[in-house]
Design a protein around this motif. Structure first.
Motif, PDB file in Angstrom:
ATOM      1  N   HIS A 105       0.867  -1.173   0.000  1.00 24.44           N
ATOM      2  CA  HIS A 105       0.000   0.000   0.000  1.00 24.44           C
ATOM      3  C   HIS A 105       0.903   1.222   0.000  1.00 24.44           C
ATOM      4  N   ARG A 135      -2.149  -5.704  -3.498  1.00 21.36           N
ATOM      5  CA  ARG A 135      -1.805  -4.279  -3.590  1.00 21.36           C
ATOM      6  C   ARG A 135      -3.070  -3.432  -3.500  1.00 21.36           C
ATOM      7  N   ILE A 136      -3.049  -2.453  -2.614  1.00 23.12           N
ATOM      8  CA  ILE A 136      -4.114  -1.465  -2.519  1.00 23.12           C
ATOM      9  C   ILE A 136      -3.742  -0.274  -3.386  1.00 23.12           C
ATOM     10  N   TRP A 137      -4.622   0.111  -4.291  1.00 24.15           N
ATOM     11  CA  TRP A 137      -4.354   1.248  -5.163  1.00 24.15           C
ATOM     12  C   TRP A 137      -4.539   2.568  -4.418  1.00 24.15           C
ATOM     13  N   GLU A 138      -3.704   3.546  -4.788  1.00 18.18           N
ATOM     14  CA  GLU A 138      -3.947   4.930  -4.408  1.00 18.18           C
ATOM     15  C   GLU A 138      -3.723   5.792  -5.643  1.00 18.18           C
ATOM     16  N   VAL A 186     -12.531   1.994  -3.313  1.00 18.75           N
ATOM     17  CA  VAL A 186     -11.446   1.154  -2.795  1.00 18.75           C
ATOM     18  C   VAL A 186     -11.144   0.119  -3.876  1.00 18.75           C
ATOM     19  N   THR A 187      -9.923   0.138  -4.359  1.00 21.06           N
ATOM     20  CA  THR A 187      -9.508  -0.803  -5.402  1.00 21.06           C
ATOM     21  C   THR A 187      -8.297  -1.590  -4.922  1.00 21.06           C
ATOM     22  N   TYR A 188      -8.315  -2.894  -5.156  1.00 20.05           N
ATOM     23  CA  TYR A 188      -7.166  -3.726  -4.808  1.00 20.05           C
ATOM     24  C   TYR A 188      -6.877  -4.699  -5.938  1.00 20.05           C
ATOM     25  N   HIS A 255      -8.384  -8.242  -9.804  1.00 21.08           N
ATOM     26  CA  HIS A 255      -8.556  -6.956  -9.135  1.00 21.08           C
ATOM     27  C   HIS A 255     -10.032  -6.621  -9.012  1.00 21.08           C
ATOM     28  N   ILE A 305      -9.872   0.581   4.473  1.00 24.12           N
ATOM     29  CA  ILE A 305      -8.685  -0.032   3.860  1.00 24.12           C
ATOM     30  C   ILE A 305      -7.831  -0.719   4.917  1.00 24.12           C
ATOM     31  N   LYS A 309      -6.620  -4.668   5.039  1.00 21.80           N
ATOM     32  CA  LYS A 309      -5.234  -5.127   5.199  1.00 21.80           C
ATOM     33  C   LYS A 309      -5.087  -6.023   6.428  1.00 21.80           C
TER      34      LYS A 309
END
Length: 349
Positions: A105, A135-138, A186-188, A255, A305, A309
Motif C-alpha cells: 500500500h 496491492r491497494i491502489w492509491e 477502494v480498489t485492490y 482486481h 482499507i 489489510k
C-alpha cells in the motif's frame, strides 16, 4: 475429500467423497439444513455419485435438482450450494497458507501507472521474481477505467468525462467500466500464481480469490455476498465488481473495485449505460445500482482499507511489502509504450 460451504444467510453444507477413475464416488451430503422428504438425501447422494471430477457448479446443481422428488423442499440451502461444496472438495490447488504473501500500500500514482503496475507485478509473480501480493491502489486523479474488450465510444461520454474531470484509460482485464473518482472507491489487486486456482473453473476462482474481502466486509457489519460472475453485493445493493487476466507465464491478476462514495448522477453523465444493461439488473436508474461502503459503515475510507489489510494479514500471514524502484521503472516504461497511447485506448473504437 471434504468440502464445506456456508450459505450466506443460510445453513452449512458439508460433503465427503472419494475419486475413482476420474469420477466422484462414495458421495455423502450432510449439514445443518432442512430437507423434506428425508429420503431425498439419498437421492442427492446418488445424483452426485458418478459425476466426472471436471463437472462445474452448474452441472452438479442440475444433477441434484433433477434427482429431487416432486415437491421436495430445501430449506437453508440450494442445489448450487451443494455444488459449491463439491467443487471445494475437489480443488487440488495449494492453499493460501502455502505461499508467502505481501501486502503493498504505497504512494498515489496516476491511473495509467496503476494499470501498468498491475501488468508488471502479475508478470513478476508468474515468473517467480515476486512473491504473491495484495496491492491497494492509491491515486489522486479521477478516471474511467474501461475493460480490455469494451468499445471506447460505446462506454464513455467524452463531454461528460471532460466536464467532471475524468481521464479515460483501458486495463488489460475484461469486464465493465469502472468510474474511479479520486478518494471515492477502494480498489485492490491480487497477483497470484496460477497454481493457487488450479482445478477451479473460471467462475469458481472469482469467488475463491475474493472470499477474504467478504470476511473483511462482514467484520464491518456489511452482509456481503458474492454474486456470480464477478459482483460483490449486500442486501442493500451492489458494492463492487472484480475482473481477471491470466498471463501466459502463469501469473494471474485479480482486481476489484468497491464503491466508497459514489455520485450516481456523475456516473450517468460520464458512462453511457444503456437501457439493456439497466433492465438486466432490474433497476430503473444507474444511481441505485451501487451502494457505497460509506453509507453502510459510516467509516472513513482509510479505516476501511486498514480493516482490509488487517483481515488479509490475519487470514494468510501476510507481511508488509513494497514496490521496488526497478518495478516502478518497468511500469513507467509500460505507461509510455502502452497505457498512455491512443492505440491502446482505442484498440476497440
Amino acid at each position: 475429500m471434504h468440502g464445506e460451504y456456508k450459505v450466506p444467510g443460510g445453513k452449512l453444507v458439508v460433503v465427503d467423497l472419494e475419486v475413482e477413475d476420474g469420477r466422484i464416488a462414495d458421495f455423502h451430503l450432510a449439514g445443518d439444513f432442512f430437507l423434506e422428504p428425508d429420503d431425498a438425501l439419498a437421492d442427492i447422494d446418488a445424483a452426485v455419485t458418478g459425476l466426472p471430477v471436471e463437472a462445474d457448479v452448474a452441472t452438479i446443481a442440475a444433477a441434484v435438482r433433477g434427482a429431487l422428488p416432486e415437491g421436495a423442499q430445501l430449506l437453508g440451502f440450494t442445489p448450487e450450494a451443494v455444488a459449491t461444496a463439491v467443487r471445494r472438495a475437489l480443488i487440488v490447488a495449494p492453499g493460501w497458507a502455502e505461499f508467502e504473501w505481501e501486502v503493498v500500500h504505497e504512494k498515489a500514482v496516476s491511473p495509467a501507472m496503476n494499470l501498468a503496475l498491475d501488468e508488471v507485478l502479475t508478470a513478476r509473480v508468474g515468473d517467480g521474481r515476486r512473491t504473491p501480493t495484495l496491492r491497494i491502489w492509491e491515486w489522486n486523479e479521477s478516471a474511467v477505467v474501461i475493460g480490455s474488450f469494451q468499445s471506447y465510444r460505446n462506454e464513455v461520454d467524452p463531454e461528460g468525462a471532460a466536464k467532471h474531470g475524468f481521464q479515460v484509460v483501458r486495463r488489460i482485464s475484461g469486464g465493465g467500466a469502472m468510474l474511479m473518482a479520486a478518494n471515492s472507491i477502494v480498489t485492490y489487486s491480487l497477483y497470484v500464481p496460477a497454481s493457487l486456482v488450479s482445478g477451479m473453473t473460471f467462475a469458481d476462482s472469482y469467488a475463491f480469490l475474493d472470499d477474504w474481502v467478504l470476511h473483511a466486509l462482514r467484520s464491518l457489519g456489511i452482509d456481503a455476498t458474492y454474486q456470480p460472475l464477478n459482483d460483490i453485493a449486500s442486501s442493500k445493493g451492489k458494492i463492487g465488481g472484480a475482473a481477471q487476466k491470466r498471463l501466459a507465464n502463469g501469473g494471474v491478476l485479480h482486481h476489484a473495485t468497491l464503491s466508497y462514495d459514489m455520485d450516481g448522477q456523475v456516473l450517468t453523465e460520464v458512462l453511457r449505460i444503456g437501457r439493456e444493461k439497466l433492465s438486466d439488473k432490474g433497476t430503473a436508474s444507474a444511481a441505485k445500482r451501487v451502494d457505497p461502503l460509506r453509507s453502510q459503515t459510516g467509516m472513513a475510507r482509510a479505516d476501511i482499507i486498514e480493516r482490509f489489510k488487517e483481515t488479509f494479514t490475519s487470514l494468510y500471514g501476510a507481511k508488509a511489502g513494497s514496490i521496488s524502484e526497478e518495478e516502478y521503472a518497468e511500469a513507467e516504461a509500460l505507461v509510455e509504450s502502452k497505457f498512455s497511447t491512443d492505440a491502446w485506448l482505442r484498440r476497440v473504437p
